[in-house]
Design a protein around this motif. Structure first.
Motif, PDB file in Angstrom:
ATOM      1  N   LYS A 121       0.846  -1.196   0.000  1.00 39.65           N
ATOM      2  CA  LYS A 121       0.000   0.000   0.000  1.00 39.65           C
ATOM      3  C   LYS A 121       0.879   1.243   0.000  1.00 39.65           C
ATOM      4  CE  LYS A 121      -4.277  -1.545   1.996  1.00 39.65           C
ATOM      5  NZ  LYS A 121      -5.365  -1.194   2.879  1.00 39.65           N
ATOM      6  N   LYS A 172       0.331   5.291   0.338  1.00 43.26           N
ATOM      7  CA  LYS A 172      -0.636   6.335   0.692  1.00 43.26           C
ATOM      8  C   LYS A 172      -2.035   5.747   0.879  1.00 43.26           C
ATOM      9  CE  LYS A 172       1.799  10.279  -0.824  1.00 43.26           C
ATOM     10  NZ  LYS A 172       1.606  11.681  -0.730  1.00 43.26           N
ATOM     11  N   VAL A 198      -3.441   3.177  -0.594  1.00 41.65           N
ATOM     12  CA  VAL A 198      -4.036   2.559  -1.775  1.00 41.65           C
ATOM     13  C   VAL A 198      -3.210   1.321  -2.139  1.00 41.65           C
ATOM     14  CG1 VAL A 198      -4.615   2.895  -4.212  1.00 41.65           C
ATOM     15  CG2 VAL A 198      -4.869   4.779  -2.604  1.00 41.65           C
ATOM     16  N   PRO A 205      -5.858   1.198  -9.600  1.00 40.54           N
ATOM     17  CA  PRO A 205      -6.571   1.301  -8.333  1.00 40.54           C
ATOM     18  C   PRO A 205      -8.041   1.684  -8.476  1.00 40.54           C
ATOM     19  CG  PRO A 205      -5.254   3.255  -8.670  1.00 40.54           C
ATOM     20  CD  PRO A 205      -4.958   2.318  -9.802  1.00 40.54           C
ATOM     21  N   LEU A 233     -11.476   6.156  -8.791  1.00 42.10           N
ATOM     22  CA  LEU A 233     -11.408   7.124  -7.697  1.00 42.10           C
ATOM     23  C   LEU A 233      -9.974   7.545  -7.384  1.00 42.10           C
ATOM     24  CD1 LEU A 233     -13.061   8.693  -5.613  1.00 42.10           C
ATOM     25  CD2 LEU A 233     -12.874   6.724  -4.099  1.00 42.10           C
ATOM     26  N   PHE A 234      -9.029   6.604  -7.442  1.00 43.48           N
ATOM     27  CA  PHE A 234      -7.646   6.888  -7.072  1.00 43.48           C
ATOM     28  C   PHE A 234      -6.683   6.916  -8.251  1.00 43.48           C
ATOM     29  CE2 PHE A 234      -9.495   4.744  -3.309  1.00 43.48           C
ATOM     30  CZ  PHE A 234      -9.412   5.815  -2.428  1.00 43.48           C
ATOM     31  N   ARG A 235      -7.181   6.671  -9.465  1.00 42.73           N
ATOM     32  CA  ARG A 235      -6.306   6.530 -10.629  1.00 42.73           C
ATOM     33  C   ARG A 235      -5.427   7.751 -10.867  1.00 42.73           C
ATOM     34  NH1 ARG A 235      -9.966   5.272 -14.561  1.00 42.73           N
ATOM     35  NH2 ARG A 235      -9.853   3.129 -13.856  1.00 42.73           N
ATOM     36  N   SER A 236      -6.007   8.932 -10.922  1.00 46.21           N
ATOM     37  CA  SER A 236      -5.205  10.123 -11.241  1.00 46.21           C
ATOM     38  C   SER A 236      -4.214  10.437 -10.131  1.00 46.21           C
ATOM     39  CB  SER A 236      -6.096  11.328 -11.546  1.00 46.21           C
ATOM     40  OG  SER A 236      -6.850  11.676 -10.406  1.00 46.21           O
ATOM     41  N   ALA A 237      -4.611  10.259  -8.876  1.00 48.41           N
ATOM     42  CA  ALA A 237      -3.692  10.518  -7.760  1.00 48.41           C
ATOM     43  C   ALA A 237      -2.543   9.511  -7.759  1.00 48.41           C
ATOM     44  CB  ALA A 237      -4.442  10.458  -6.441  1.00 48.41           C
ATOM     45  N   ALA A 238      -2.836   8.254  -8.065  1.00 51.34           N
ATOM     46  CA  ALA A 238      -1.794   7.225  -8.100  1.00 51.34           C
ATOM     47  C   ALA A 238      -0.797   7.508  -9.215  1.00 51.34           C
ATOM     48  CB  ALA A 238      -2.427   5.847  -8.280  1.00 51.34           C
ATOM     49  N   TYR A 271       1.387  10.509  -8.259  1.00 52.20           N
ATOM     50  CA  TYR A 271       2.376  10.172  -7.238  1.00 52.20           C
ATOM     51  C   TYR A 271       3.546   9.399  -7.834  1.00 52.20           C
ATOM     52  CZ  TYR A 271       4.560   8.092  -3.155  1.00 52.20           C
ATOM     53  OH  TYR A 271       5.479   7.687  -2.235  1.00 52.20           O
TER      54      TYR A 271
END
Length: 120
Positions: free
Chosen positions: A74, A76, A78, A98, A101-106, A109
């Protein structure tokens, strides 16, 4: 993975065929390619430093192969599973998606970390 589905609908006695693509997210992968100006050996060394950072900082599992590094755990909060491969021109990260919901943040990062360790 894409699945092609066909539906036949009746419209005033005539048939129409509708085809569309449906993407299944559980089988989806993310692909991130980061170009660099390093030698392959330097890029691999920097990938190892990044994997060590993730291992020590986030507790992910790291497996180092001959030409690739696999990480799983994991980041952050995710779930993350990826393989990093270095070539003379770029590092390619192939990992589990992921979800929306988390695709752009992942992606953001991972791209930031690649820039930090490999240069832009």
């Amino acid at each position: 993975m894409f699945c092609l589905e066909t539906h036949v609908l009746s419209d005033s006695g005539r048939s129409r065929v509708w085809e569309y693509r449906n993407q299944f997210t559980e089988a989806s992968t993310m692909l991130i390619t980061h170009r660099h100006n390093l030698t392959k050996a330097q890029a691999q060394a920097q990938m190892q430093k990044l994997a060590t950072f993730w291992k020590n900082g986030h507790g992910v599992q790291v497996e180092e192969g001959l030409n690739q590094i696999c990480v799983q755990g994991k980041l952050k909060g995710v779930s993350f599973s990826a393989t990093m491969v270095a070539t003379e021109q770029a590092v390619t990260v192939t990992g589990s998606d992921p979800g929306w919901l988390f695709r752009s943040a992942a992606k953001k990062y991972v791209k930031e970390k690649l820039c930090e360790y490999l240069g832009s």
